[in-house]
Design an enzyme around this catalytic site. Structure first.
Site, PDB file in Angstrom:
ATOM      1  N   ARG A   1       2.140  11.108  13.340  1.00  0.00           N
ATOM      2  CA  ARG A   1       3.167  10.507  12.497  1.00  0.00           C
ATOM      3  C   ARG A   1       4.166   9.754  13.367  1.00  0.00           C
ATOM      4  NH1 ARG A   1       1.736  12.405   7.833  1.00  0.00           N
ATOM      5  NH2 ARG A   1       1.007  14.542   7.583  1.00  0.00           N
TER       6      ARG A   1
ATOM      7  N   LYS B   1       0.814  -1.216   0.000  1.00  0.00           N
ATOM      8  CA  LYS B   1       0.000   0.000   0.000  1.00  0.00           C
ATOM      9  C   LYS B   1       0.848   1.267   0.000  1.00  0.00           C
ATOM     10  CE  LYS B   1      -0.724   0.515   5.030  1.00  0.00           C
ATOM     11  NZ  LYS B   1      -0.187   1.871   5.147  1.00  0.00           N
ATOM     12  N   ASP B   2       2.138   1.149   0.368  1.00  0.00           N
ATOM     13  CA  ASP B   2       3.002   2.323   0.427  1.00  0.00           C
ATOM     14  C   ASP B   2       3.765   2.573  -0.868  1.00  0.00           C
ATOM     15  OD1 ASP B   2       2.240   2.794   3.036  1.00  0.00           O
ATOM     16  OD2 ASP B   2       3.886   1.636   3.890  1.00  0.00           O
TER      17      ASP B   2
ATOM     18  N   ARG C   1      -7.320   8.987   3.842  1.00  0.00           N
ATOM     19  CA  ARG C   1      -8.448   8.052   3.729  1.00  0.00           C
ATOM     20  C   ARG C   1      -9.137   7.859   5.072  1.00  0.00           C
ATOM     21  NH1 ARG C   1      -8.854   2.918   5.419  1.00  0.00           N
ATOM     22  NH2 ARG C   1      -6.617   2.821   5.826  1.00  0.00           N
ATOM     23  N   ARG C   2      -8.352   7.570   6.112  1.00  0.00           N
ATOM     24  CA  ARG C   2      -8.956   7.326   7.424  1.00  0.00           C
ATOM     25  C   ARG C   2      -9.642   8.577   7.955  1.00  0.00           C
ATOM     26  NH1 ARG C   2      -3.585   4.114   9.007  1.00  0.00           N
ATOM     27  NH2 ARG C   2      -4.250   1.981   8.485  1.00  0.00           N
TER      28      ARG C   2
ATOM     29  N   ARG D   1       3.706   5.929  17.713  1.00  0.00           N
ATOM     30  CA  ARG D   1       2.293   6.318  17.666  1.00  0.00           C
ATOM     31  C   ARG D   1       1.523   5.724  18.845  1.00  0.00           C
ATOM     32  NH1 ARG D   1       0.440   6.138  11.287  1.00  0.00           N
ATOM     33  NH2 ARG D   1       2.457   6.673  10.395  1.00  0.00           N
TER      34      ARG D   1
ATOM     35  N   CYS E   1      -1.231   8.788  -1.493  1.00  0.00           N
ATOM     36  CA  CYS E   1      -1.600   9.009  -0.091  1.00  0.00           C
ATOM     37  C   CYS E   1      -2.644  10.108   0.086  1.00  0.00           C
ATOM     38  CB  CYS E   1      -0.359   9.369   0.723  1.00  0.00           C
ATOM     39  SG  CYS E   1       0.848   8.037   0.843  1.00  0.00           S
TER      40      CYS E   1
END
Length: 555
Positions: A149, A79-80, A131-132, A155, A253
């Protein structure tokens, strides 16, 4: 010896060690090459970058190491990776997919509910994902979404800092890997945390979330051959749906896109979310939907067209009188009457108190209203209906809500299951009468009969097909949406196709109103060998033409 380039974060190392173990189990030797990326050294450029540029902050130096020959293999969270690849490099292996869902993490002591978001409705939620953020605020506007971040342990520790977030969202696969390798967070902190998977219907994951992508040089045949032994081609085909939509929307992103595809019973199903923040789409509002097709490549192209193309033609097939009224309210859609219903009764039977009435359609409700509206006033009757729309019609005619039993999936079988679930209070000792079309709703009568009860079928109306003119059939574009309101309307259209000898276009997006219609389409596909019809692209559980038309027309 394969040199494997990786970032130095706990998650990147856990992922790389998994690939090392897989390769070494096949007899290959490996070593790690830890590479510091721009994103690892300085996150300041992140806020100024867009799309694939953001992803490049964490991948460019790793890809440079491959291109320079300093490394042979690189391991990434798929996904990255940017949606556009460097020509000299290739993804040689997609080895597995762990849990693709987002995980919501918060302190146990803050939990106030058993449903998402579990903590207070206006809590501070930390995420750096566009997205989130989009999905959270669409679902729960009172939440306070704050930037967060850093690597995963950093986190998580922020949950325990003053002014930090009260909950955070992370990729479930990453959480799993780090917990398994005891790299997630200190044990004394982990014991205080609740870690909850969030179902896809609530938060749709990022494209290819939960998946690793292993990269090498196109010209390196040794690395390609080794990685081919790790590659899951079926998974890659599924992920081509997700990554293909991402690439077509020219996103990275910055794109509020969630999409997850999975194989199921011979077809591929994709859940899609696209936030209103993205302006290069035909939808002027946030959309979330599920679509299906037998072929992943076709599903991908259908999704891209649906999200981008505002000019896709739409045809609706159903009862003649309903199509006439729809034509008046939806001028952009071509509504074609392909069936007519004809009453078979001029009088309803006399029914005793406590009768269970199976009322399967709006036609049945209207027939009762015409012939003996006293049925609606009998407080002892139990009314069984397949869906909410028919229930609403009964309520409008004076039937009380506690008299109505609604099927669990919009079908006759679903209604039978709902009635049988309340068998003692709803069925035992009662006469059971169903008003249906001739030879219709067989699944209802079969299930009720199978448990020793004796339902009576009252053939209340007949359905007759209307022949569609050859010129109309010929005018239907190969990329159109086709909506069918019932099994009868689908079969009437299929018969007209046969008459003019036109094949089912692979570009038609077949949409069905109700699961019974979907099942009729599947059965036809099997009997006639039309493989691309094996699963309708879209199925609406409720018989609501207006809602489906508005969704497909982006109104």
């Amino acid at each position: 010896m394969f040199r494997i380039a990786t970032r130095g974060s706990d998650l990147a190392l856990a992922q790389t060690e998994y690939i090392q173990a897989r390769l070494e189990s096949l007899g290959y030797k490996t070593e790690q090459l830890i590479v510091k990326t721009t994103g690892d050294v300085n996150l300041a450029p992140f806020a100024l970058a867009s799309g694939d540029e953001r992803k490049g902050l964490f991948t460019k130096e790793i890809e440079d190491a491959l291109l320079a020959g300093e490394a042979d293999i690189a391991v990434h969270s798929y996904k990255d990776l940017p949606s556009v690849s460097v020509p000299e490099l290739m993804i040689a292996a997609i080895p597995q997919r762990l849990d693709s869902r987002d995980y919501f993490i918060f302190k146990k002591k803050d939990q106030v509910s058993d449903t998402f978001p579990y903590i207070r409705a206006d809590a501070r939620i930390g995420t750096s994902s566009v997205r989130r953020r989009s999905q959270l605020l669409h679902l729960l506007p009172a939440l306070q979404v704050m930037e967060l971040r850093g690597n995963v342990p950093t986190r998580v520790r922020r949950l325990f800092e003053e002014g930090g977030p009260e909950g955070i969202l992370l990729s479930g696969a990453g959480v799993q890997r780090l917990i398994e390798q005891k790299r997630f967070v200190e044990e004394q902190l982990l014991e205080q945390l609740a870690i909850m998977p969030v179902d896809v219907e609530t938060l749709v994951p990022a494209p290819a979330q939960g998946t690793l992508a292993v990269q090498c040089r196109v010209a390196d045949s040794a690395a390609r051959d080794a990685l081919a032994k790790l590659h899951d081609s079926s998974l890659a085909e599924i992920l081509s749906v997700e990554r293909g939509v991402l690439a077509a929307l020219e996103g990275g992103c910055h794109l509020p896109l969630g999409i997850q595809a999975h194989a199921q019973d011979g077809f591929v199903e994709a859940s899609v979310y696209l936030g209103k923040e993205f302006l290069k789409t035909r939808y002027p509002y946030t959309v979330q939907f599920t679509r299906r097709h037998a072929e992943p490549a076709v599903l991908r192209e259908f999704l891209i067209a649906e999200l981008k193309d505002a000019s896709t033609p739409l045809y609706v097939f159903g009862k003649k009188d309903r199509m006439q009224s729809l034509s008046d309210s939806h001028t952009e859609a071509r509504c074609i009457g392909v069936i007519e219903t004809r009453p078979l009764l001029d009088k309803l039977p006399e029914l005793p108190d406590q009768t269970v009435v199976g009322c399967f359609s709006a036609d049945a409700v209207r027939l009762i209203e015409k012939l003996d509206a006293r049925w609606f006033k009998n407080p002892t009757f139990v009314w069984g209906v397949p869906g909410e729309k028919t229930a609403e019609m009964l309520l409008q005619r004076g039937v009380r809500s506690q008299q109505i039993v609604i099927g669990d999936d919009g079908t006759g079988a679903g209604l039978a299951r709902s009635l049988l679930a309340a068998r003692e209070s709803r069925l035992v000792g009662r006469r059971i009468v169903g008003l249906s079309a001739a030879a219709g709703r067989e699944e209802f009568y079969d299930l009720i009969t199978a448990v020793g009860l004796l339902p009576e079928r009252v053939e209340a109306y007949a359905t007759e097909a209307i022949e569609i003119p050859a010129s109309t059939i010929a005018s239907i574009q190969d990329d159109a949406f086709l909506i069918f309101g019932s099994p009868s309307s689908f079969h009437a259209f299929a018969a007209s196709l046969d008459r003019v000898k036109r094949d089912w276009s692979k570009g038609w997006r077949i949409c069905s109103i109700g699961k019974t219609t979907s099942e009729a389409i599947r059965l036809y596909s099997q009997e006639r060998g039309v493989a691309h019809l094996s699963e309708p692209y879209m199925t609406a559980v409720e018989p609501d033409y207006d809602r489906m038309i508005k969704e497909l027309l982006a109104k």
